[in-house]
Enzyme design. Structure first.
Site, PDB file in Angstrom:
ATOM      1  N   TYR A  88       0.830  -1.204   0.000  1.00 40.00           N
ATOM      2  CA  TYR A  88       0.000   0.000   0.000  1.00 40.00           C
ATOM      3  C   TYR A  88       0.863   1.252   0.000  1.00 40.00           C
ATOM      4  O   TYR A  88       0.620   2.196  -0.762  1.00 40.00           O
ATOM      5  CB  TYR A  88      -0.920  -0.010   1.219  1.00 40.00           C
ATOM      6  CG  TYR A  88      -1.843   1.183   1.308  1.00 40.00           C
ATOM      7  CD1 TYR A  88      -3.003   1.232   0.550  1.00 40.00           C
ATOM      8  CD2 TYR A  88      -1.562   2.244   2.159  1.00 40.00           C
ATOM      9  CE1 TYR A  88      -3.868   2.323   0.622  1.00 40.00           C
ATOM     10  CE2 TYR A  88      -2.416   3.342   2.243  1.00 40.00           C
ATOM     11  CZ  TYR A  88      -3.565   3.368   1.474  1.00 40.00           C
ATOM     12  OH  TYR A  88      -4.401   4.446   1.550  1.00 40.00           O
ATOM     13  N   LYS A  92       0.921   4.019  -3.050  1.00 43.99           N
ATOM     14  CA  LYS A  92       0.510   5.403  -2.815  1.00 43.99           C
ATOM     15  C   LYS A  92       1.651   6.373  -3.115  1.00 43.99           C
ATOM     16  O   LYS A  92       1.434   7.457  -3.673  1.00 43.99           O
ATOM     17  CB  LYS A  92       0.043   5.583  -1.372  1.00 43.99           C
ATOM     18  CG  LYS A  92      -1.207   4.790  -0.998  1.00 43.99           C
ATOM     19  CD  LYS A  92      -2.402   5.152  -1.855  1.00 43.99           C
ATOM     20  CE  LYS A  92      -2.975   6.515  -1.548  1.00 43.99           C
ATOM     21  NZ  LYS A  92      -4.237   6.796  -2.290  1.00 43.99           N
ATOM     22  N   VAL A 118      -8.303   8.707   8.971  1.00 45.71           N
ATOM     23  CA  VAL A 118      -9.604   9.380   8.904  1.00 45.71           C
ATOM     24  C   VAL A 118     -10.596   8.750   9.883  1.00 45.71           C
ATOM     25  O   VAL A 118     -10.782   7.530   9.909  1.00 45.71           O
ATOM     26  CB  VAL A 118     -10.182   9.322   7.481  1.00 45.71           C
ATOM     27  CG1 VAL A 118     -11.525  10.037   7.417  1.00 45.71           C
ATOM     28  CG2 VAL A 118      -9.193   9.939   6.493  1.00 45.71           C
ATOM     29  N   SER A 130      -8.604   2.393   7.776  1.00 43.35           N
ATOM     30  CA  SER A 130      -7.737   3.565   7.720  1.00 43.35           C
ATOM     31  C   SER A 130      -6.300   3.074   7.842  1.00 43.35           C
ATOM     32  O   SER A 130      -5.744   2.935   8.931  1.00 43.35           O
ATOM     33  CB  SER A 130      -8.092   4.530   8.847  1.00 43.35           C
ATOM     34  OG  SER A 130      -7.737   5.839   8.516  1.00 43.35           O
TER      35      SER A 130
END
Length: 242
Positions: A88, A92, A118, A130
């Site tokens: 991940y 990103k 978040v 999250s």
């Protein structure tokens, strides 16, 4: 895309990650930007990145004192992390790099928002994941932000004339120890799944300061830590998770 190939190879070398996991993230991002360029009516694109793209570590493998927009997650370091977190973070990071590079090369304003963990209510049928919370055991810090503040930041940056580059979106950075203390005092009836004294002592020693000054100088966050956590717990209760 060609310029990213060496980085992609580095990211997946000595790893079992399928290349498609990372390339889909990049291809999807660039596909949207190409459509915007083709339309010839789009001036600025707000790209939602994540704070995992700004892991605060230097070239010597040491944690920096501050996490801000100057931090970029080092691919050579993160590729050694197994599981979903590593994949991940790499996807990103490379997707954000690709977006900013495309904007520079093709003359489209690209602004990226590095969203923290978040919290708050959700419109989905399941509890959202999250992912940046996975940074907590490593940095000792939690980059909290309420979902409504995230939306407000996106809208503001879309309209603000001088918005440019990266923006860390984190309204209330706290330490893991602070969060655990809040849970114990406010919700003593809910048992903690982790957080013994030995772990807390370790997190106190490595806590990294998270700076959202670039964005907070322009906008005011509406929600603080207590409201973010309380709204998140209420959301979890409504969905029968707690």
């Amino acid at each position: 895309m060609a310029a990213l190939i060496p980085l992609l190879k580095a990211a997946i070398s000595s790893s079992t990650w399928p290349l498609v996991w990372v390339t889909r993230s990049i291809d999807g991002t660039l596909g949207i930007l190409r459509s915007c360029k083709k339309a010839k009516t789009v001036k600025r694109v707000i790209h939602t990145s994540a704070i995992v793209a700004a892991y605060p570590i230097n070239e010597h493998g040491q944690l920096k004192e501050v996490l801000d927009e100057s931090c970029w997650t080092p691919i050579d370091y993160i590729k050694g992390k197994d599981g979903f977190f590593g994949m991940y973070a790499v996807s990103k990071t490379l997707a954000e790099e690709a977006a900013l590079r495309y904007g520079t090369e093709e003359g489209i304003e690209v602004v990226t928002v590095l969203v923290g963990m978040v919290g708050g209510p959700s419109l989905t049928s399941t509890i959202p994941h999250s992912i940046p919370v996975m940074l907590a055991p490593l940095t000792g810090s939690l980059p909290l932000v309420h979902v409504e503040d995230v939306c407000s930041a996106h809208m503001f940056l879309m309209e603000h004339p001088s918005a440019a580059g990266r923006y860390v979106c984190c309204s209330d950075p706290i330490t893991v120890t602070d969060m655990l203390s809040f849970f114990r005092k406010r919700y003593p009836e809910i048992p903690l799944a982790f957080g013994n004294e030995e772990e807390e002592d370790k997190w106190k020693k490595v806590a990294v300061r998270i700076s959202s000054k670039k964005l907070s100088d322009l906008v005011s966050y509406k929600y603080d830590m207590e409201e973010i956590i309380s709204d998140s717990i209420e959301c979890a209760k409504q969905m029968k998770v707690l």
